[in-house]
Scaffold this active site. Structure first.
Site, PDB file in Angstrom:
ATOM      1  N   GLU A  48      56.883   5.644-152.438  1.00 49.37           N
ATOM      2  CA  GLU A  48      55.958   4.597-152.812  1.00 49.37           C
ATOM      3  C   GLU A  48      54.784   5.037-153.416  1.00 49.37           C
ATOM      4  O   GLU A  48      54.122   4.384-154.420  1.00 49.37           O
ATOM      5  CB  GLU A  48      55.711   3.289-151.663  1.00 49.37           C
ATOM      6  CG  GLU A  48      56.768   2.614-151.320  1.00 49.37           C
ATOM      7  CD  GLU A  48      57.728   3.418-150.155  1.00 49.37           C
ATOM      8  OE1 GLU A  48      58.527   2.653-149.464  1.00 49.37           O
ATOM      9  OE2 GLU A  48      57.346   4.556-149.966  1.00 49.37           O
TER      10      GLU A  48
ATOM     11  N   HIS B 120      55.126   9.880-150.355  1.00 48.38           N
ATOM     12  CA  HIS B 120      56.183   9.080-150.017  1.00 48.38           C
ATOM     13  C   HIS B 120      56.647   8.498-151.345  1.00 48.38           C
ATOM     14  O   HIS B 120      55.915   8.802-152.298  1.00 48.38           O
ATOM     15  CB  HIS B 120      55.925   8.152-148.913  1.00 48.38           C
ATOM     16  CG  HIS B 120      55.732   8.571-147.492  1.00 48.38           C
ATOM     17  ND1 HIS B 120      55.812   7.881-146.570  1.00 48.38           N
ATOM     18  CD2 HIS B 120      55.645   9.948-147.094  1.00 48.38           C
ATOM     19  CE1 HIS B 120      55.804   8.545-145.238  1.00 48.38           C
ATOM     20  NE2 HIS B 120      55.566   9.714-145.816  1.00 48.38           N
TER      21      HIS B 120
ATOM     22  N   CYS C 121      52.609   3.628-146.752  1.00 51.08           N
ATOM     23  CA  CYS C 121      53.037   2.962-147.807  1.00 51.08           C
ATOM     24  C   CYS C 121      52.728   1.557-148.139  1.00 51.08           C
ATOM     25  O   CYS C 121      52.148   0.776-149.103  1.00 51.08           O
ATOM     26  CB  CYS C 121      54.382   3.309-148.248  1.00 51.08           C
ATOM     27  SG  CYS C 121      54.582   4.942-148.252  1.00 51.08           S
TER      28      CYS C 121
ATOM     29  N   ASN D  40      60.572  10.110-152.783  1.00 57.81           N
ATOM     30  CA  ASN D  40      59.672  10.841-151.839  1.00 57.81           C
ATOM     31  C   ASN D  40      60.084  12.564-152.083  1.00 57.81           C
ATOM     32  O   ASN D  40      61.092  12.798-152.356  1.00 57.81           O
ATOM     33  CB  ASN D  40      60.456  10.545-150.371  1.00 57.81           C
ATOM     34  CG  ASN D  40      59.906  11.502-149.164  1.00 57.81           C
ATOM     35  OD1 ASN D  40      59.700  12.565-149.190  1.00 57.81           O
ATOM     36  ND2 ASN D  40      59.623  10.472-148.370  1.00 57.81           N
TER      37      ASN D  40
ATOM     38  N   CYS E 245      56.565   2.313-144.861  1.00 55.73           N
ATOM     39  CA  CYS E 245      55.916   2.817-143.547  1.00 55.73           C
ATOM     40  C   CYS E 245      54.544   2.111-143.632  1.00 55.73           C
ATOM     41  O   CYS E 245      54.296   1.695-144.564  1.00 55.73           O
ATOM     42  CB  CYS E 245      55.956   4.503-143.210  1.00 55.73           C
ATOM     43  SG  CYS E 245      54.997   5.347-144.633  1.00 55.73           S
TER      44      CYS E 245
ATOM     45  N   ASP F 272      59.321  13.243-141.243  1.00 52.73           N
ATOM     46  CA  ASP F 272      58.782  12.375-142.176  1.00 52.73           C
ATOM     47  C   ASP F 272      58.362  11.154-141.660  1.00 52.73           C
ATOM     48  O   ASP F 272      57.388  10.565-142.147  1.00 52.73           O
ATOM     49  CB  ASP F 272      60.302  11.869-143.203  1.00 52.73           C
ATOM     50  CG  ASP F 272      59.690  11.279-144.287  1.00 52.73           C
ATOM     51  OD1 ASP F 272      58.837  11.721-145.177  1.00 52.73           O
ATOM     52  OD2 ASP F 272      59.961   9.846-144.499  1.00 52.73           O
TER      53      ASP F 272
END
Length: 144
Positions: free
Chosen positions: A52, A50, A80, A39, A77, A140
């Site tokens: 990923e 992020h 991602c 991240n 999330c 975030d």
């Protein structure tokens, strides 16, 4: 412990050492890491970097993602998870989902196998970060 998750944890620690959020990710194909990231929202001032997404960007254009596994220290999330669905990544392995439930159901509904390792190391890293940085964490995850 899974050596690929170890590498994702190393990425998370790197992000934390840079002043960012401690979430790391690696992309694996045929037993080899082909992408890694963490991240970097804080470091780059970019709301979509992020772990990923950073990992997938660093993997670059690999053609097909169909034979890959995405590792992440935290349950992805929706942003991602959407990338995993879009690229048809068949398997996502996560370090934990206690501190953030993420989009597990969304990924599973789209045929992704999700494995939650529930690793105490990942839980403690996130709990410590959230306790020390609640405003940054809430930013975030879109809770501000």
């Amino acid at each position: 412990m899974d050596p690929f998750m170890q590498e994702a944890i190393a990425e998370a620690r790197q992000g934390l050492s840079e002043g960012g959020i401690p979430i790391g990710s690696v992309l694996v194909r045929d037993g080899t890491i082909i992408g890694r990231g963490h991240n970097r929202r804080v470091q780059k001032g970019d709301p979509v970097i992020h772990a990923e997404i950073d990992c997938l960007m660093n993997a670059g254009r690999i053609g097909s993602f169909h034979a890959t596994t995405l590792y992440s220290t935290l349950m992805p999330c929706y942003l991602c998870a959407g990338a995993a669905v879009q690229f048809r990544i068949p398997k996502v392995v996560v370090g934990e989902s206690r501190t953030f439930a993420g989009a597990r159901g969304f990924m599973e509904e789209h045929g992704i196998e999700v494995v939650d390792l529930d690793l105490p190391e990942c839980v403690l890293m996130m709990e410590d970060f959230i306790r020390k940085n609640p405003a940054l964490w809430n930013e975030d995850i879109g809770e501000l």
